[in-house]
Scaffold this motif. Structure first.
Motif, PDB file in Angstrom:
ATOM      1  N   ARG A   8       0.842  -1.206   0.000  1.00 43.93           N
ATOM      2  CA  ARG A   8       0.000   0.000   0.000  1.00 43.93           C
ATOM      3  C   ARG A   8       0.871   1.247   0.000  1.00 43.93           C
ATOM      4  NH1 ARG A   8      -5.540   1.325   2.648  1.00 43.93           N
ATOM      5  NH2 ARG A   8      -5.506   3.580   2.634  1.00 43.93           N
ATOM      6  N   GLU A   9       1.928   1.265   0.794  1.00 43.32           N
ATOM      7  CA  GLU A   9       2.815   2.429   0.854  1.00 43.32           C
ATOM      8  C   GLU A   9       3.472   2.688  -0.503  1.00 43.32           C
ATOM      9  OE1 GLU A   9       6.817   3.893   3.250  1.00 43.32           O
ATOM     10  OE2 GLU A   9       5.577   2.289   4.075  1.00 43.32           O
ATOM     11  N   GLU A  12       0.917   4.147  -2.924  1.00 47.35           N
ATOM     12  CA  GLU A  12       0.665   5.554  -2.636  1.00 47.35           C
ATOM     13  C   GLU A  12       1.823   6.424  -3.114  1.00 47.35           C
ATOM     14  OE1 GLU A  12      -0.165   5.604   1.518  1.00 47.35           O
ATOM     15  OE2 GLU A  12      -2.267   5.053   1.254  1.00 47.35           O
ATOM     16  N   ASP A  13       3.062   5.930  -2.992  1.00 46.43           N
ATOM     17  CA  ASP A  13       4.230   6.670  -3.497  1.00 46.43           C
ATOM     18  C   ASP A  13       4.151   6.820  -5.016  1.00 46.43           C
ATOM     19  OD1 ASP A  13       5.250   6.948  -0.957  1.00 46.43           O
ATOM     20  OD2 ASP A  13       6.689   5.298  -1.134  1.00 46.43           O
ATOM     21  N   ALA A  15       1.442   6.717  -6.811  1.00 47.05           N
ATOM     22  CA  ALA A  15       0.303   7.587  -7.110  1.00 47.05           C
ATOM     23  C   ALA A  15       0.673   9.059  -6.987  1.00 47.05           C
ATOM     24  CB  ALA A  15      -0.862   7.254  -6.181  1.00 47.05           C
ATOM     25  N   PHE A  16       1.428   9.388  -5.975  1.00 44.79           N
ATOM     26  CA  PHE A  16       1.820  10.779  -5.744  1.00 44.79           C
ATOM     27  C   PHE A  16       2.657  11.314  -6.903  1.00 44.79           C
ATOM     28  CE2 PHE A  16       4.672  14.045  -4.024  1.00 44.79           C
ATOM     29  CZ  PHE A  16       3.744  14.911  -3.459  1.00 44.79           C
ATOM     30  N   LEU A  38      -8.927   2.419  -0.544  1.00 42.66           N
ATOM     31  CA  LEU A  38      -7.688   2.841  -1.185  1.00 42.66           C
ATOM     32  C   LEU A  38      -7.915   3.134  -2.670  1.00 42.66           C
ATOM     33  CD1 LEU A  38      -4.612   3.270  -1.215  1.00 42.66           C
ATOM     34  CD2 LEU A  38      -4.359   0.803  -1.606  1.00 42.66           C
ATOM     35  N   TYR A  41      -9.792   6.424  -3.154  1.00 41.22           N
ATOM     36  CA  TYR A  41      -8.921   7.565  -2.858  1.00 41.22           C
ATOM     37  C   TYR A  41      -7.968   7.838  -4.021  1.00 41.22           C
ATOM     38  CZ  TYR A  41      -4.920  10.081  -0.953  1.00 41.22           C
ATOM     39  OH  TYR A  41      -3.890  10.969  -0.769  1.00 41.22           O
ATOM     40  N   LEU A  42      -7.286   6.789  -4.496  1.00 41.54           N
ATOM     41  CA  LEU A  42      -6.301   6.960  -5.559  1.00 41.54           C
ATOM     42  C   LEU A  42      -6.952   7.345  -6.881  1.00 41.54           C
ATOM     43  CD1 LEU A  42      -3.915   3.944  -4.861  1.00 41.54           C
ATOM     44  CD2 LEU A  42      -3.583   6.340  -4.248  1.00 41.54           C
ATOM     45  N   ARG A  45      -8.283  10.861  -6.871  1.00 46.85           N
ATOM     46  CA  ARG A  45      -7.131  11.788  -6.842  1.00 46.85           C
ATOM     47  C   ARG A  45      -6.574  11.954  -8.255  1.00 46.85           C
ATOM     48  NH1 ARG A  45      -2.622  12.762  -2.891  1.00 46.85           N
ATOM     49  NH2 ARG A  45      -0.879  13.537  -4.127  1.00 46.85           N
TER      50      ARG A  45
END
Length: 207
Positions: A8-9, A12-13, A15-16, A38, A41-42, A45
């Motif tokens: 997951r981390e 998210e990295d 995705a950013f 999740l 959210y992604l 975004r």
């Protein structure tokens, strides 16, 4: 990466740092509540940032009401969706620079690896092949949901202004029966409200 938290981390990295395009193949029969949170959210975004999204879902995902509702929601918001009969893997490609590949296709939380530019030609080629062989969401859901005339009549009523009691009387049923029929129809359509049902109703009402 071997734990769900590490995966997951990493997602998210990725995705950013993504600004242009996301390609994903999701070999699953349902999104658990944590994974659904999740994904929502992604995806939203990315959509807010005008990132182009192409998602491949396994056809089994349409059998789960909450996952089906999520797929419809992101499709309506601008994500491009196709459905595959039998996906072979789970993967995520971001901006054609990095790809996350799950090491065990049967278990998306069982481990994953990151691959960079040198291997992306092969990974993207696999995704493109699966994409071309997949079915558009609208075409498939229309085939899966051939609504009976009575259901089409109910959908038509949902589109009309008025109160539920008046709608029930028009159908010749009690208010309780009307609410039960609406709840059953929402379940099969993968929606949770009259607003969502109205957005897709015209796809299933015969002219």
């Amino acid at each position: 990466m071997s734990s769900p938290e590490e995966i997951r981390e990493q997602i998210e990295d990725l995705a950013f740092a993504t600004h242009h395009e996301v390609l994903a193949a999701l070999r699953l029969d349902r999104l658990t509540p944590d994974r659904l949170e999740l994904h929502e959210y992604l995806t939203f975004r990315w959509l807010r940032r005008r990132v182009a999204i192409r998602y491949l879902f396994d056809s089994a995902a349409l059998d789960d009401a909450s996952t089906r509702a999520y797929i419809r929601q992101i499709s309506a918001a601008g994500a491009e969706i196709r459905i595959a009969a039998d996906l072979k893997s789970n993967l995520l490609i971001c901006d054609n620079r990095s790809a996350l590949l799950y090491t065990n296709p049967e278990d998306p939380e069982g481990g994953a690896v990151i691959t960079k530019e040198s291997d992306l030609v092969v990974v993207r080629g696999l995704f493109s092949q699966a994409w071309e062989q997949a079915t558009g969401l609208g075409q498939l859901t229309e085939e899966r949901l051939r609504l009976a005339p009575a259901d089409q009549e109910l959908l038509a009523l949902i589109l009309k202004p008025g109160k539920d009691l008046a709608r029930a009387r028009e159908l010749g049923v009690s208010l309780r029966t009307f609410h039960r029929r609406v709840a059953d129809l929402y379940e099969r359509l993968g929606v949770t409200s009259r607003t969502e049902a109205a957005l897709i109703a015209r796809q299933y009402i015969s002219a």
